[in-house]
Design a protein around this motif. Structure first.
Motif, PDB file in Angstrom:
ATOM      1  N   ILE A 140     -21.340  -7.491 -13.337  1.00 17.01           N
ATOM      2  CA  ILE A 140     -22.439  -6.605 -13.711  1.00 17.01           C
ATOM      3  C   ILE A 140     -23.497  -7.337 -14.523  1.00 17.01           C
ATOM      4  O   ILE A 140     -24.703  -7.226 -14.253  1.00 17.01           O
ATOM      5  CB  ILE A 140     -21.909  -5.389 -14.491  1.00 17.01           C
ATOM      6  CG1 ILE A 140     -21.079  -4.485 -13.562  1.00 17.01           C
ATOM      7  CG2 ILE A 140     -23.060  -4.584 -15.104  1.00 17.01           C
ATOM      8  CD1 ILE A 140     -20.432  -3.321 -14.267  1.00 17.01           C
ATOM      9  N   ASN A 141     -23.079  -8.107 -15.553  1.00 14.51           N
ATOM     10  CA  ASN A 141     -24.082  -8.680 -16.458  1.00 14.51           C
ATOM     11  C   ASN A 141     -24.740  -9.929 -15.910  1.00 14.51           C
ATOM     12  O   ASN A 141     -25.854 -10.263 -16.302  1.00 14.51           O
ATOM     13  CB  ASN A 141     -23.464  -8.966 -17.830  1.00 14.51           C
ATOM     14  CG  ASN A 141     -22.462 -10.106 -17.783  1.00 14.51           C
ATOM     15  OD1 ASN A 141     -22.819 -11.280 -17.816  1.00 14.51           O
ATOM     16  ND2 ASN A 141     -21.169  -9.768 -17.703  1.00 14.51           N
ATOM     17  N   GLY A 142     -24.077 -10.642 -14.990  1.00 17.39           N
ATOM     18  CA  GLY A 142     -24.701 -11.799 -14.366  1.00 17.39           C
ATOM     19  C   GLY A 142     -24.876 -13.008 -15.263  1.00 17.39           C
ATOM     20  O   GLY A 142     -25.533 -13.978 -14.892  1.00 17.39           O
ATOM     21  N   ARG A 143     -24.307 -12.988 -16.475  1.00 17.67           N
ATOM     22  CA  ARG A 143     -24.424 -14.126 -17.390  1.00 17.67           C
ATOM     23  C   ARG A 143     -23.067 -14.753 -17.704  1.00 17.67           C
ATOM     24  O   ARG A 143     -22.933 -15.520 -18.650  1.00 17.67           O
ATOM     25  CB  ARG A 143     -25.086 -13.675 -18.694  1.00 17.67           C
ATOM     26  CG  ARG A 143     -26.544 -13.305 -18.568  1.00 17.67           C
ATOM     27  CD  ARG A 143     -27.411 -14.516 -18.357  1.00 17.67           C
ATOM     28  NE  ARG A 143     -27.440 -15.386 -19.528  1.00 17.67           N
ATOM     29  CZ  ARG A 143     -27.992 -16.585 -19.550  1.00 17.67           C
ATOM     30  NH1 ARG A 143     -28.523 -17.081 -18.449  1.00 17.67           N
ATOM     31  NH2 ARG A 143     -27.995 -17.310 -20.632  1.00 17.67           N
ATOM     32  N   GLY A 144     -22.041 -14.432 -16.886  1.00 19.74           N
ATOM     33  CA  GLY A 144     -20.736 -15.032 -17.096  1.00 19.74           C
ATOM     34  C   GLY A 144     -20.053 -14.568 -18.359  1.00 19.74           C
ATOM     35  O   GLY A 144     -19.335 -15.341 -18.995  1.00 19.74           O
ATOM     36  N   LYS A 145     -20.255 -13.318 -18.747  1.00 20.04           N
ATOM     37  CA  LYS A 145     -19.675 -12.796 -19.973  1.00 20.04           C
ATOM     38  C   LYS A 145     -18.740 -11.625 -19.672  1.00 20.04           C
ATOM     39  O   LYS A 145     -19.123 -10.707 -18.952  1.00 20.04           O
ATOM     40  CB  LYS A 145     -20.774 -12.307 -20.932  1.00 20.04           C
ATOM     41  CG  LYS A 145     -21.474 -13.386 -21.736  1.00 20.04           C
ATOM     42  CD  LYS A 145     -22.620 -12.772 -22.515  1.00 20.04           C
ATOM     43  CE  LYS A 145     -23.167 -13.719 -23.552  1.00 20.04           C
ATOM     44  NZ  LYS A 145     -22.343 -13.757 -24.775  1.00 20.04           N
ATOM     45  N   ARG A 146     -17.553 -11.675 -20.231  1.00 21.14           N
ATOM     46  CA  ARG A 146     -16.687 -10.508 -20.220  1.00 21.14           C
ATOM     47  C   ARG A 146     -16.865  -9.795 -21.557  1.00 21.14           C
ATOM     48  O   ARG A 146     -17.648 -10.235 -22.414  1.00 21.14           O
ATOM     49  CB  ARG A 146     -15.235 -10.898 -19.974  1.00 21.14           C
ATOM     50  CG  ARG A 146     -14.632 -11.863 -20.985  1.00 21.14           C
ATOM     51  CD  ARG A 146     -13.163 -12.110 -20.678  1.00 21.14           C
ATOM     52  NE  ARG A 146     -12.547 -13.058 -21.587  1.00 21.14           N
ATOM     53  CZ  ARG A 146     -12.026 -12.747 -22.768  1.00 21.14           C
ATOM     54  NH1 ARG A 146     -12.089 -11.505 -23.202  1.00 21.14           N
ATOM     55  NH2 ARG A 146     -11.463 -13.675 -23.528  1.00 21.14           N
ATOM     56  N   LEU A 147     -16.139  -8.677 -21.747  1.00 20.68           N
ATOM     57  CA  LEU A 147     -16.311  -7.908 -22.979  1.00 20.68           C
ATOM     58  C   LEU A 147     -15.986  -8.736 -24.218  1.00 20.68           C
ATOM     59  O   LEU A 147     -16.656  -8.625 -25.249  1.00 20.68           O
ATOM     60  CB  LEU A 147     -15.421  -6.659 -22.938  1.00 20.68           C
ATOM     61  CG  LEU A 147     -15.812  -5.567 -21.935  1.00 20.68           C
ATOM     62  CD1 LEU A 147     -14.831  -4.407 -22.015  1.00 20.68           C
ATOM     63  CD2 LEU A 147     -17.228  -5.083 -22.206  1.00 20.68           C
ATOM     64  N   GLY A 148     -14.962  -9.577 -24.120  1.00 17.28           N
ATOM     65  CA  GLY A 148     -14.620 -10.428 -25.255  1.00 17.28           C
ATOM     66  C   GLY A 148     -15.745 -11.377 -25.636  1.00 17.28           C
ATOM     67  O   GLY A 148     -15.965 -11.660 -26.816  1.00 17.28           O
ATOM     68  N   ASP A 149     -16.481 -11.871 -24.648  1.00 13.25           N
ATOM     69  CA  ASP A 149     -17.612 -12.756 -24.928  1.00 13.25           C
ATOM     70  C   ASP A 149     -18.755 -11.986 -25.585  1.00 13.25           C
ATOM     71  O   ASP A 149     -19.418 -12.504 -26.498  1.00 13.25           O
ATOM     72  CB  ASP A 149     -18.099 -13.413 -23.634  1.00 13.25           C
ATOM     73  CG  ASP A 149     -17.088 -14.392 -23.067  1.00 13.25           C
ATOM     74  OD1 ASP A 149     -16.553 -15.201 -23.843  1.00 13.25           O
ATOM     75  OD2 ASP A 149     -16.814 -14.339 -21.855  1.00 13.25           O
ATOM     76  N   PHE A 150     -19.013 -10.776 -25.121  1.00 14.12           N
ATOM     77  CA  PHE A 150     -20.040  -9.957 -25.753  1.00 14.12           C
ATOM     78  C   PHE A 150     -19.672  -9.651 -27.201  1.00 14.12           C
ATOM     79  O   PHE A 150     -20.522  -9.683 -28.090  1.00 14.12           O
ATOM     80  CB  PHE A 150     -20.237  -8.651 -24.980  1.00 14.12           C
ATOM     81  CG  PHE A 150     -21.079  -8.803 -23.749  1.00 14.12           C
ATOM     82  CD1 PHE A 150     -22.397  -9.189 -23.831  1.00 14.12           C
ATOM     83  CD2 PHE A 150     -20.534  -8.547 -22.504  1.00 14.12           C
ATOM     84  CE1 PHE A 150     -23.172  -9.328 -22.687  1.00 14.12           C
ATOM     85  CE2 PHE A 150     -21.297  -8.683 -21.354  1.00 14.12           C
ATOM     86  CZ  PHE A 150     -22.623  -9.076 -21.442  1.00 14.12           C
TER      87      PHE A 150
END
Length: 359
Positions: A140-150
């Motif tokens: 969804i985010n397209g920046r290679g981030k999962r919730l933990g990264d956010f």
């Protein structure tokens, strides 16, 4: 201030005008690293099972064997990713094998706090099975981030290719590539190809600044948005002689403040924006909701607080994007609160239904 782009590279521009570029890791390489880590964990779990069985046989106690295996398995599953990333500068054995590394959003090394938050939220990313939510978030985010990264403010990038002294010795003098002239206007911008002028026209000619003036410009560029106008004008007036020598035409037409602002823009430094307090509060209450989901009396209030603080912070950051940061953290904290609140609500409903059925 430029918004984050959706390119596959993370570009960092330092105050010394040196650009560092990281390639954001793709889903395939991250999945391969996770497979390797899972195999390592499985092998260690098998070894723990054999060890626990041996101890149970020695003391003739099946309960002891089960207890030892449960404790060792919990330590392994809870600490493998956290300890590996915190100690090995953002790398597990799986990430190291495929040359991946976890860094901060601005390219800085991973801290212990970031590693802790990132791996605590891993529990949610893993749901419903083998990182289902995490994979969906990546798409969804397209920046290679999962919730933990956010939540932690981190990013997984490709590690740079190692170059040995033998490789350097084998390069011929006449085959040395010319230095790159790509420019970066801010940490959110994409590097311009060599020789290509930026969209706004030809790049400004380099200036040789007095060392004292350069230090002032670098400090001013990073805090310009936080300074009141009176303070900015006072700083410009104090440096007017040096500014007049550097940009005489700008000082003559627009004054010393216009010259100072122009030099600050040339530095390409993103102004420092403090983290919105509501975003940090939303993350704190969201994590608390996730941790205490099994205690409705705690999880319900903390879940509501995470939603309130998260929504308030998102609105404030949208209203003043150049003043605050933390939109990702506020959203993640609110989402964790919603997930924890939903789970604890289901548990509470089951308890109530069971109570009435028994009655």
């Amino acid at each position: 201030m430029q918004p984050p782009d959706t390119s596959d590279d993370l570009v960092i521009s330092t105050p010394e005008r040196v650009a560092f570029q990281y390639e954001i890791a793709g889903i395939g390489s991250r999945f391969l690293a996770q497979i390797i880590d899972s195999l390592i964990i499985t092998v260690v779990l098998i070894a723990f099972t054999i060890l626990a069985g041996a101890l149970g046989g020695i003391f003739n106690s099946g309960e002891l064997a089960l207890l030892v295996e449960v404790i060792l398995a919990f330590i392994l599953l809870a600490g493998y990713f956290l300890i590996s990333e915190a100690v090995s500068n953002g790398q597990t054995l799986g990430k190291r094998s495929v040359r991946l590394r976890v860094v901060g959003d601005h390219g800085e090394p991973l801290t212990l706090g970031q590693a802790t938050i990132r791996n605590l939220v891993r529990i949610v990313d893993f749901l419903p099975v083998f990182y289902g939510i995490g994979m969906l978030t990546l798409f969804i985010n397209g920046r290679g981030k999962r919730l933990g990264d956010f939540a932690a403010g981190t990013l997984v990038v490709r590690d740079r290719q190692r170059i040995s002294l033998y490789d350097l010795g084998g390069v011929k003098a006449d085959s040395t590539a010319a230095p790159s002239t790509s420019s970066v206007s801010s940490i959110w911008s994409s590097p311009s190809p060599a020789g290509e002028a930026p969209p706004g026209g030809s790049p400004p000619p380099p200036l040789t600044l007095d060392p004292g003036l350069r230090r002032l410009v670098v400090a001013y560029a990073s805090r310009r948005e936080e300074l009141p106008m009176a303070r900015r004008q006072a700083l410009a007036q104090s440096a007017e002689p040096a500014l007049r020598r550097a940009l005489p035409e700008v000082v003559a037409t627009g004054g010393p403040l216009a010259a100072l602002d122009q030099l600050a823009e040339r530095e390409g430094i993103t102004p420092h924006r403090p983290m919105h307090r509501g975003a940090s509060a939303a993350m704190t209450w969201g994590v608390a909701t996730l941790v205490f989901f099994w205690m409705p009396l705690i999880a319900i209030p903390t879940g509501i607080l995470s939603m309130v603080f998260g929504t308030s912070a998102i609105r404030a950051i949208r209203a003043e994007p150049n003043r605050y940061q933390g939109d990702d953290r506020a959203r993640t904290g609110r989402l964790l609160g919603i997930i924890g609140l939903a789970v604890t609500s289901v548990l509470l409903a089951l308890l109530i239904i069971g109570f009435f059925l028994r009655g």
